[in-house]
Motif scaffolding. Sequence first.
Motif, PDB file in Angstrom:
ATOM      1  N   ALA A   1     -42.187  24.942 -54.932  1.00 23.09           N
ATOM      2  CA  ALA A   1     -41.582  24.673 -53.626  1.00 23.09           C
ATOM      3  C   ALA A   1     -40.396  23.722 -53.758  1.00 23.09           C
ATOM      4  O   ALA A   1     -39.376  23.906 -53.109  1.00 23.09           O
ATOM      5  CB  ALA A   1     -42.628  24.099 -52.665  1.00 23.09           C
TER       6      ALA A   1
ATOM      7  N   THR B   1     -53.153  29.401 -43.511  1.00 24.32           N
ATOM      8  CA  THR B   1     -52.381  30.500 -42.910  1.00 24.32           C
ATOM      9  C   THR B   1     -53.204  31.188 -41.824  1.00 24.32           C
ATOM     10  O   THR B   1     -54.435  31.277 -41.924  1.00 24.32           O
ATOM     11  CB  THR B   1     -51.937  31.536 -43.967  1.00 24.32           C
TER      12      THR B   1
ATOM     13  N   GLY C   1     -47.773  32.958 -40.957  1.00 25.82           N
ATOM     14  CA  GLY C   1     -46.957  31.958 -41.645  1.00 25.82           C
ATOM     15  C   GLY C   1     -47.869  30.995 -42.387  1.00 25.82           C
ATOM     16  O   GLY C   1     -49.107  31.097 -42.298  1.00 25.82           O
ATOM     17  N   TRP C   2     -47.239  30.092 -43.141  1.00 25.68           N
ATOM     18  CA  TRP C   2     -48.009  29.123 -43.925  1.00 25.68           C
ATOM     19  C   TRP C   2     -47.811  27.723 -43.375  1.00 25.68           C
ATOM     20  O   TRP C   2     -46.733  27.381 -42.901  1.00 25.68           O
ATOM     21  CB  TRP C   2     -47.531  29.116 -45.382  1.00 25.68           C
ATOM     22  N   ARG C   3     -48.841  26.902 -43.458  1.00 18.95           N
ATOM     23  CA  ARG C   3     -48.685  25.469 -43.222  1.00 18.95           C
ATOM     24  C   ARG C   3     -49.178  24.739 -44.465  1.00 18.95           C
ATOM     25  O   ARG C   3     -50.153  25.147 -45.088  1.00 18.95           O
ATOM     26  CB  ARG C   3     -49.517  25.015 -42.014  1.00 18.95           C
ATOM     27  N   ARG C   4     -48.462  23.657 -44.824  1.00 14.46           N
ATOM     28  CA  ARG C   4     -48.956  22.845 -45.940  1.00 14.46           C
ATOM     29  C   ARG C   4     -48.999  21.386 -45.504  1.00 14.46           C
ATOM     30  O   ARG C   4     -48.253  20.973 -44.603  1.00 14.46           O
ATOM     31  CB  ARG C   4     -48.107  23.010 -47.197  1.00 14.46           C
TER      32      ARG C   4
ATOM     33  N   PRO D   1     -48.051  36.419 -45.512  1.00  9.29           N
ATOM     34  CA  PRO D   1     -46.670  36.239 -45.070  1.00  9.29           C
ATOM     35  C   PRO D   1     -45.823  35.538 -46.121  1.00  9.29           C
ATOM     36  O   PRO D   1     -46.307  34.678 -46.857  1.00  9.29           O
ATOM     37  CB  PRO D   1     -46.817  35.366 -43.821  1.00  9.29           C
TER      38      PRO D   1
ATOM     39  N   ASP E   1     -42.583  33.069 -47.394  1.00  9.11           N
ATOM     40  CA  ASP E   1     -42.126  31.724 -47.022  1.00  9.11           C
ATOM     41  C   ASP E   1     -41.029  31.356 -48.024  1.00  9.11           C
ATOM     42  O   ASP E   1     -41.224  31.522 -49.234  1.00  9.11           O
ATOM     43  CB  ASP E   1     -43.301  30.746 -47.110  1.00  9.11           C
TER      44      ASP E   1
ATOM     45  N   MET F   1     -42.498  28.866 -50.527  1.00  9.99           N
ATOM     46  CA  MET F   1     -43.819  29.025 -51.138  1.00  9.99           C
ATOM     47  C   MET F   1     -44.154  30.442 -51.582  1.00  9.99           C
ATOM     48  O   MET F   1     -45.037  30.616 -52.423  1.00  9.99           O
ATOM     49  CB  MET F   1     -44.890  28.516 -50.174  1.00  9.99           C
TER      50      MET F   1
ATOM     51  N   THR G   1     -41.996  34.172 -52.186  1.00  5.37           N
ATOM     52  CA  THR G   1     -40.865  35.094 -52.031  1.00  5.37           C
ATOM     53  C   THR G   1     -41.131  36.342 -52.868  1.00  5.37           C
ATOM     54  O   THR G   1     -41.650  36.253 -53.977  1.00  5.37           O
ATOM     55  CB  THR G   1     -39.546  34.457 -52.510  1.00  5.37           C
TER      56      THR G   1
END
Lengths: 333, 333
Positions: free
Chosen positions: A84, A140, A144-147, A315, A317, A320, A322
């Motif tokens: 990232a 997720t 989408g993603w959350r970190r 999904p 990001d 994170m 591609t």
Amino acid sequence: MTGAPETPGFLAVDSGGSGLRVVVGTAERGPLARCASGEPVRTGERGIDPGHFMAQLLPLVRALTAETGPVRLSAAVVGAAGLATLGDALRAELPGALAGELGVRTVALAADAVTAYVGALGPRPGAVVAGGTGLIAIGTDLTGWRRADGWGHLLGDCGGGAWIGRAGLEAALRAHDGRAGGSDRLLEDAEEQFGTVTGLPGALYPRPDRPAVLASFAPQVAAACADGDPVAAGILREAARHIAESAAAVCPAGGAARLAVTGGLFRMGEPLLGPLDEELAKRLPGARRVPAAGDPLDGAVRMAAELSTGPLTLPGDAAMLTVTTLSGDGSGD
Amino acid sequence: MTGAPETPGFLAVDSGGSGLRVVVGTAERGPLARCASGEPVRTGERGIDPGHFMAQLLPLVRALTAETGPVRLSAAVVGAAGLATLGDALRAELPGALAGELGVRTVALAADAVTAYVGALGPRPGAVVAGGTGLIAIGTDLTGWRRADGWGHLLGDCGGGAWIGRAGLEAALRAHDGRAGGSDRLLEDAEEQFGTVTGLPGALYPRPDRPAVLASFAPQVAAACADGDPVAAGILREAARHIAESAAAVCPAGGAARLAVTGGLFRMGEPLLGPLDEELAKRLPGARRVPAAGDPLDGAVRMAAELSTGPLTLPGDAAMLTVTTLSGDGSGD
């Protein structure tokens, strides 16, 4: 190449602090062969070094395909620590290099937190906490993603191995000084592990691997807690609270979300998992903690098998995850 | 040297992160001239480098004695940061070098915490907390010294500038992640100072001066506290508690001990000193906080003036305060 028609297959890679782990397989039959290098990919001024990555990877892949017989590697998934923040060069060059050298058509680059997620929970909504020397939470809802956290030992990684070990050493030095919050037990443990504590600053600060040195004391904190040391128990309670806070920040809202923890940190067992389940019950009463099905390499394998037959469920990001599909001449589309 | 009889005098030195500060004076007339170098003394494999120390010191002393006229430097006091842990080579070589080059008979080597103590309280029993990027507490009952903390930014220095700045940046990143304990105000401040926070790990970890970078954010925590930010107030309350714990660990027992705080940290003023006085009242109800009379260089001057006419009032300590008297040929006695 002539002779038997090649089986369409995949390449899955986990790139971390101890080197590369690589699997070749097919969607139909799963993993066929695996191997590992002992040398981590270099990080330079441009971040993770794509040239060093390929130089490590190619001999491993050749050894694996010699073992499996001819496999057409149509898809590759690379899960990499640091992607990232340090992955720009890798994102720019790796898809083309994998296409040129191995004929790969579709390449997914994933943060190791993403492959850890998929390894633990599969392509389903939920939250995963990956803990080792550091600590990161990722979640997720499939859109989408959350970190949360994963900021390193000075800015965060709260509740991870370096965090716990550091707190344990502070408690040892508090006992040495006669300050509040000290633990004589941890002082004894620290002197056994590092020698007299007055030498600890000189032994720690010049090291390039300070977080690992700090984390090496975390098992002593867990052992002291198991033996009833109240200061050690307080450290692990606070670690559990921080971990639950990170999990709560990324867990999809509503319903009974699945949550898994993965990574070497949680081999500490009950001294950490006991308070963690209590803290999770407070902050995420709807969530259900399930065992992690597998590790980050298992996650990369699962994603690569999926990618060799169609698009990923999860999904994308920009930082994170591609996916690049290349045309026959090796240029990205 | 011929001509006017030389006045018996002293040399006082403060060696710290910003270089050497040097005073030449006499017991009778006090400081006569002072100057400073802008370059800190190097630390190498043998610790603080005595050769580099002398190479920096000699031109400064020559400039000062040119200004004061002939002074026989009978005593020297050197207060040095890092002396307790990195001072072996300095202790071994500096007395002989000062005798050989400048004719000094009696040399005292003191940890900067000791000169800070004497600068703040003079040769009296009590406790002093010295805070800047780091934090250390030191106390004496005039029979020996006690110290607490001063272990550096990973192992302690609890409540110091790097500690406060680090906690403030953690709170900023908690807000960014949506974790508990975050402060939107500190997130704004962090982005104003360092740019987008996702770049913070890359900006901080490669730096050799990480503690100073962390400490550079402490003033923002104080400002946010003054403006009513509850997270910043919580950080400074915890810092105050740690500082009071260190003071309590070193303060001589019984009676109304004097206690002083000194160093750049406390220029933060009320946001830190307010909670600190409350925490001190809880832990050291008998102690009386008095203003620091002077800084570490003032302490070195005071000790050097005393040493030029007789022994020191303050007790020696193998790590923190050693006095060497040399015979005429420059060998230690």
